[in-house]
Design a protein around this motif. Sequence first.
Motif, PDB file in Angstrom:
ATOM      1  N   PRO A 408      23.439 -14.441 -58.949  1.00 33.81           N
ATOM      2  CA  PRO A 408      23.059 -13.573 -57.823  1.00 33.81           C
ATOM      3  C   PRO A 408      23.715 -13.896 -56.489  1.00 33.81           C
ATOM      4  N   ALA A 409      24.230 -15.098 -56.288  1.00 33.66           N
ATOM      5  CA  ALA A 409      24.747 -15.483 -54.971  1.00 33.66           C
ATOM      6  C   ALA A 409      26.229 -15.827 -55.065  1.00 33.66           C
ATOM      7  N   ASP A 410      26.928 -15.650 -53.954  1.00 31.53           N
ATOM      8  CA  ASP A 410      28.384 -15.804 -53.941  1.00 31.53           C
ATOM      9  C   ASP A 410      28.865 -17.162 -54.426  1.00 31.53           C
ATOM     10  N   GLU A 411      28.129 -18.224 -54.135  1.00 30.54           N
ATOM     11  CA  GLU A 411      28.623 -19.566 -54.443  1.00 30.54           C
ATOM     12  C   GLU A 411      27.859 -20.229 -55.588  1.00 30.54           C
ATOM     13  N   ASP A 412      27.186 -19.423 -56.416  1.00 35.73           N
ATOM     14  CA  ASP A 412      26.413 -19.999 -57.521  1.00 35.73           C
ATOM     15  C   ASP A 412      27.291 -20.638 -58.593  1.00 35.73           C
ATOM     16  N   MET A 413      28.560 -20.273 -58.654  1.00 36.32           N
ATOM     17  CA  MET A 413      29.450 -20.836 -59.670  1.00 36.32           C
ATOM     18  C   MET A 413      29.515 -22.358 -59.591  1.00 36.32           C
ATOM     19  N   PHE A 414      29.276 -22.925 -58.424  1.00 30.21           N
ATOM     20  CA  PHE A 414      29.444 -24.363 -58.257  1.00 30.21           C
ATOM     21  C   PHE A 414      28.316 -25.161 -58.899  1.00 30.21           C
ATOM     22  N   HIS A 415      27.316 -24.453 -59.448  1.00 30.29           N
ATOM     23  CA  HIS A 415      26.293 -25.126 -60.235  1.00 30.29           C
ATOM     24  C   HIS A 415      26.706 -25.271 -61.691  1.00 30.29           C
TER      25      HIS A 415
END
Length: 606
Positions: A408-415
Amino acid sequence: MATISHTGFPSPYELPEPPGVEGWRRLYPYHLLFQAARREADESAFWFCDSQHWPNVIKPFETIGVDFAVKCLGEYNTRYFLVPTSYGLERRIHQGYCYLSPVPVPADRVAERTSEFERRAGHYFGHWERLLANWKRKVLDTVRELEAIRFAPLPATRSVEEVKAGAGPDDSDALLTGYDRLIALCHRGWQHHFEFLNLGYAAYLDFFLACRRWFPDIPDLGIARMVQGVEMELFRPDEELKRLAKLALELDVESRLTTADPGPHTLEALAACGRPGRDWLDAWDAARDPWFNFTSGNGFYASDVYWRDDPSLPLGYIRDYVLRLLRGEMIDRDLPGLVAERERITGEYRALLDPAERPAFDAKLSVARQAYPYVENHNFYIEHWTMGVFWRKARELSRLLRCAGFWPADEDMFHLTRDEVREALFDHVNGWASGSRPMGCDYWPPEVARRRRIMVALARRRPEPALGVLPPSVTEPFTIMLWGIDEERIRSWLGGDPANGGLTGVPASPGTAEGPARVVRGPQDLFLVQEGEIIVASVTAPSWAPVFGKVRAAVTDIGGVMSHAAIVCREYSLPAVTGTGSASNVIATGRRIRVDGTTGTVTILD
């Protein structure tokens, strides 16, 4: 903080977990975790928390810095230059933080490696300027290749023209190979990082050890001050800010830059105020590329905000400089004064030597001064510029997958780990190819939410300064010079609660100052720093230099005499004590403290 005995630090296998972090181990690759099968060896080693580079909880994707930096450091030490006393570092992520353990060279191999190191490093020292110029070309080529990577949305269909031209690599291929290239170029950047870095430390170390033989009572800080006062590219971003502040007064546009909330609207206001404003903006644009590829963080976190992407950061610093100029204050670094002090100290010690020994002193000092600037300059080119482009491209990919429904959020990939991102990206292109809904659109949103909660819970507890056993001695030179970890520092970490007295650390930059403490947990706290305060932090970043004009001194948890904080504070004539172990935990904002950067003591006054 967990209870620790007088003989050692907590075991990583017995350290209690904070509430709400259940399952945290599954977020990280197996090779970054303490494993039960290696418990005996792990518990018999000394592990220190590298809060100098990773002061905050590390998200799964951000382990790319832990992996690549530590791997490339070890590669140059162990396989390339054959550093005599040190191989590389073991690294672990424990409860979200990075711990390192030096890998020493066996004593019976030191002699053979010494001769090889002298031959290999000697070639670099003898051809320093040519090889360094070639290094810079390689780094800039890497930056350009990173900039060329694009992560574009996949088209609904291929065009008729493409069909008629014959099948070939398509947009999905570009996505997959673009991601692989992004990771490969990041690794290449870290290889470049260490080509010269340990040679810079080695040159200083050689001079350092020679001074210890020649002058047994010389303090570490005295040796360090013989190489201070140099022009460094790392300071160029701050110099550009000062130049822009002075130009604002010359062009009579300072009122546009002293508003309470600088930002993009400030640039718009300057554009609207005629020729002077446009002239100032031309100078701003000239400084922006490349010198604003700079972050108030350290380049290891996806959340680091870069000056070129958020003009409010440099504009805020420029506002402070303009206000200081209007008050009649000096804002320039006292380079002539630093050089004069450097030459005074050098001359005094040189005069103590037998004339026959002075040529050796001069030669070792010359090499140390030649290599010294790289110790900091590489930060701008790798941690700031190269990694800034890397993180910008990674955020571009994260937004693409967010738009595709993966989170849902722009920077969630970093999880996600970098390998999980590759899997998610293939899931995305497979769904596009087959016309089906990717599995990740259902799998990743709740999983990312779970991981985000774990990250928040891990961040509630500050890390232990060290894990494992008390080492019998610390002889690895880079551990001492860069991280400030020696037997004395370790004993101070085990010495109990210093909250009602004081702390000891590395005398990193001379002078004494008193004032209220300002605990800075990260760059997001820099705007809170007030005139006359003393920064207390886990670690400072080189890019905090514009703030140093406001403060009286700096104190850090980790760092040696050659750490970024120590070097920058010396160059800005700011008293500093580094390597205290726990200052940011035991000193609260507002408490009055005294910092003695000459003796390495921090006294809590109230």
